[in-house]
Design a protein around this motif. Structure first.
Motif, PDB file in Angstrom:
ATOM      1  N   ASN A  34       0.838  -1.199   0.000  1.00 34.87           N
ATOM      2  CA  ASN A  34       0.000   0.000   0.000  1.00 34.87           C
ATOM      3  C   ASN A  34       0.875   1.251   0.000  1.00 34.87           C
ATOM      4  OD1 ASN A  34       0.963   0.194   2.620  1.00 34.87           O
ATOM      5  ND2 ASN A  34      -0.947  -0.435   3.575  1.00 34.87           N
ATOM      6  N   HIS A  35       0.270   2.407   0.201  1.00 36.80           N
ATOM      7  CA  HIS A  35       1.033   3.654   0.123  1.00 36.80           C
ATOM      8  C   HIS A  35       2.076   3.747   1.220  1.00 36.80           C
ATOM      9  CE1 HIS A  35      -2.036   4.659   3.110  1.00 36.80           C
ATOM     10  NE2 HIS A  35      -1.311   5.703   3.460  1.00 36.80           N
ATOM     11  N   HIS A  36       1.825   3.156   2.407  1.00 35.10           N
ATOM     12  CA  HIS A  36       2.840   3.167   3.473  1.00 35.10           C
ATOM     13  C   HIS A  36       4.099   2.427   3.019  1.00 35.10           C
ATOM     14  CE1 HIS A  36       0.318   4.982   6.519  1.00 35.10           C
ATOM     15  NE2 HIS A  36      -0.618   4.064   6.347  1.00 35.10           N
ATOM     16  N   SER A  37       3.897   1.246   2.443  1.00 34.88           N
ATOM     17  CA  SER A  37       5.034   0.447   1.972  1.00 34.88           C
ATOM     18  C   SER A  37       5.806   1.170   0.878  1.00 34.88           C
ATOM     19  CB  SER A  37       4.540  -0.911   1.460  1.00 34.88           C
ATOM     20  OG  SER A  37       3.886  -1.618   2.487  1.00 34.88           O
ATOM     21  N   ASN A  38       5.079   1.766  -0.042  1.00 32.73           N
ATOM     22  CA  ASN A  38       5.731   2.484  -1.147  1.00 32.73           C
ATOM     23  C   ASN A  38       6.537   3.675  -0.645  1.00 32.73           C
ATOM     24  OD1 ASN A  38       4.609   0.739  -3.043  1.00 32.73           O
ATOM     25  ND2 ASN A  38       2.759   1.979  -3.268  1.00 32.73           N
ATOM     26  N   LEU A  39       5.983   4.405   0.326  1.00 32.27           N
ATOM     27  CA  LEU A  39       6.698   5.568   0.867  1.00 32.27           C
ATOM     28  C   LEU A  39       7.962   5.152   1.610  1.00 32.27           C
ATOM     29  CD1 LEU A  39       3.695   7.730   2.171  1.00 32.27           C
ATOM     30  CD2 LEU A  39       5.182   8.242   0.223  1.00 32.27           C
ATOM     31  N   ILE A  40       7.894   4.036   2.343  1.00 35.19           N
ATOM     32  CA  ILE A  40       9.081   3.541   3.047  1.00 35.19           C
ATOM     33  C   ILE A  40      10.151   3.134   2.052  1.00 35.19           C
ATOM     34  CG2 ILE A  40       9.957   1.623   4.446  1.00 35.19           C
ATOM     35  CD1 ILE A  40       7.333   1.804   6.050  1.00 35.19           C
ATOM     36  N   GLU A  41       9.762   2.445   0.998  1.00 31.80           N
ATOM     37  CA  GLU A  41      10.728   2.010  -0.010  1.00 31.80           C
ATOM     38  C   GLU A  41      11.391   3.195  -0.702  1.00 31.80           C
ATOM     39  OE1 GLU A  41       8.733  -0.767  -2.557  1.00 31.80           O
ATOM     40  OE2 GLU A  41       8.356  -2.174  -0.915  1.00 31.80           O
ATOM     41  N   ASN A  42      10.671   4.310  -0.799  1.00 34.10           N
ATOM     42  CA  ASN A  42      11.227   5.518  -1.414  1.00 34.10           C
ATOM     43  C   ASN A  42      11.855   6.468  -0.398  1.00 34.10           C
ATOM     44  OD1 ASN A  42      10.421   4.866  -4.077  1.00 34.10           O
ATOM     45  ND2 ASN A  42       8.325   5.496  -3.601  1.00 34.10           N
ATOM     46  N   LEU A  43      11.892   6.033   0.870  1.00 26.67           N
ATOM     47  CA  LEU A  43      12.427   6.846   1.972  1.00 26.67           C
ATOM     48  C   LEU A  43      11.737   8.211   2.059  1.00 26.67           C
ATOM     49  CD1 LEU A  43      16.277   6.098   1.806  1.00 26.67           C
ATOM     50  CD2 LEU A  43      14.544   5.072   3.296  1.00 26.67           C
ATOM     51  N   SER A  44      10.422   8.204   1.867  1.00 21.90           N
ATOM     52  CA  SER A  44       9.679   9.463   1.908  1.00 21.90           C
ATOM     53  C   SER A  44       8.484   9.403   2.864  1.00 21.90           C
ATOM     54  CB  SER A  44       9.195   9.836   0.501  1.00 21.90           C
ATOM     55  OG  SER A  44       8.418   8.798  -0.073  1.00 21.90           O
ATOM     56  N   HIS A  45       8.429   8.383   3.719  1.00 22.32           N
ATOM     57  CA  HIS A  45       7.330   8.288   4.671  1.00 22.32           C
ATOM     58  C   HIS A  45       7.535   9.315   5.789  1.00 22.32           C
ATOM     59  CE1 HIS A  45       4.337   6.718   7.426  1.00 22.32           C
ATOM     60  NE2 HIS A  45       3.923   5.888   6.481  1.00 22.32           N
ATOM     61  N   PRO A  46       6.499  10.095   6.149  1.00 19.06           N
ATOM     62  CA  PRO A  46       6.658  11.155   7.151  1.00 19.06           C
ATOM     63  C   PRO A  46       6.915  10.651   8.562  1.00 19.06           C
ATOM     64  CG  PRO A  46       4.341  10.909   6.552  1.00 19.06           C
ATOM     65  CD  PRO A  46       5.123  10.063   5.599  1.00 19.06           C
ATOM     66  N   ASN A  47       6.734   9.347   8.803  1.00 21.10           N
ATOM     67  CA  ASN A  47       6.952   8.785  10.138  1.00 21.10           C
ATOM     68  C   ASN A  47       8.139   7.838  10.207  1.00 21.10           C
ATOM     69  OD1 ASN A  47       3.833   9.188   9.700  1.00 21.10           O
ATOM     70  ND2 ASN A  47       4.184   9.394  11.903  1.00 21.10           N
ATOM     71  N   PHE A  48       8.881   7.734   9.118  1.00 25.13           N
ATOM     72  CA  PHE A  48       9.995   6.786   9.055  1.00 25.13           C
ATOM     73  C   PHE A  48      11.287   7.520   8.694  1.00 25.13           C
ATOM     74  CE2 PHE A  48      12.608   3.610   6.804  1.00 25.13           C
ATOM     75  CZ  PHE A  48      12.681   2.637   7.785  1.00 25.13           C
ATOM     76  N   PHE A  49      12.318   7.319   9.521  1.00 24.30           N
ATOM     77  CA  PHE A  49      13.575   8.052   9.335  1.00 24.30           C
ATOM     78  C   PHE A  49      14.749   7.084   9.384  1.00 24.30           C
ATOM     79  CE2 PHE A  49      10.410  10.414  11.711  1.00 24.30           C
ATOM     80  CZ  PHE A  49      10.254  11.560  10.944  1.00 24.30           C
TER      81      PHE A  49
END
Length: 231
Positions: A73-88
């Motif tokens: 989903n969008h959470h997984s995609n954002l993490i893979e792109n290092l662009s999730h607002p809650n993942f650093f």
């Protein structure tokens, strides 16, 4: 050493009990805020945190405690792109001039992380910080990180990856819980190699397993860089 498949993991192989333990306790808000994930190099310590983060962000609001299957989903995609607002991710920065990664994590990077964590969170998700690897912190950046974990922001979890616990600052070790990632079986090793599009017969798999001390991450790194020539 960064391995190519860490961020894109769709199926975490090995150490499922450890994965479920961390996942369940974060969803229940019962986990200590600072965790050292330690074990041999290349056996999936950082990969565990990437996969775990995808699960947590996908299931946190629904509290689906029994679901540790990958959700695309969008959470997984954002993490893979290092662009999730809650993942650093805190790791050595890239030097554009030298076209290579720096050898250590700087104090400036930790300070920048602190500023980011101080920003107001617009969703109901926890923050997850992956320090990859804690052994690459110098004294200054270690002390700056220590201040962060001593005064944790609300609902923020620090995962410090370590191949060698004794290289971490003793005060950091004393303020974190320590969770060990066990070495993989030959079958688990083989499955990870196959997922990364390498296929060998049984004898070759066994040879690679013992040659690389059961580390699929190190094995894949060398397979991608002309292992036969290096061997």
């Amino acid at each position: 050493m960064e391995y190519e498949s860490q961020r894109n993991v769709k199926n975490y192989i090995g150490n499922k009990k450890l994965l479920y333990f961390i996942y369940k306790n974060i969803l229940k808000n019962k986990l200590h805020n600072s965790i050292i994930i330690h074990g041999s190099e290349g056996i999936g310590k950082s990969t565990l945190v990437y996969y775990l983060s995808k699960l947590i962000f996908s299931n946190y609001n629904d509290k689906k405690l029994d679901n540790i299957d990958f959700i695309d989903n969008h959470h997984s995609n954002l993490i893979e792109n290092l662009s999730h607002p809650n993942f650093f991710v805190l790791k050595p920065s890239y030097d554009i001039k030298k076209k290579s990664y720096k050898s250590l994590i700087s104090i400036e990077q930790v300070r920048e992380l602190n500023k980011t964590l101080n920003l107001t969170n617009t969703n109901n998700l926890p923050n997850i910080v992956l320090i990859d690897s804690g052994n690459l912190l110098n004294n200054n950046s270690s002390n700056a990180l220590l201040k962060l974990i001593e005064e944790p922001k609300n609902n923020t979890y620090f995962f410090i990856i370590s191949d060698h616990l004794n290289l971490l600052l003793p005060t950091i070790r004393s303020r974190c819980i320590k969770l060990r990632v066990d070495n993989l079986t030959i079958e688990e090793f083989k499955n990870i190699i196959e997922i990364n599009d390498y296929e060998f017969d049984e004898n070759e798999n066994e040879y690679l397993y013992y040659f690389f001390n059961g580390s699929p991450g190190v094995c894949i790194h060398y397979l991608n860089n002309n292992f036969k020539d290096i061997e």
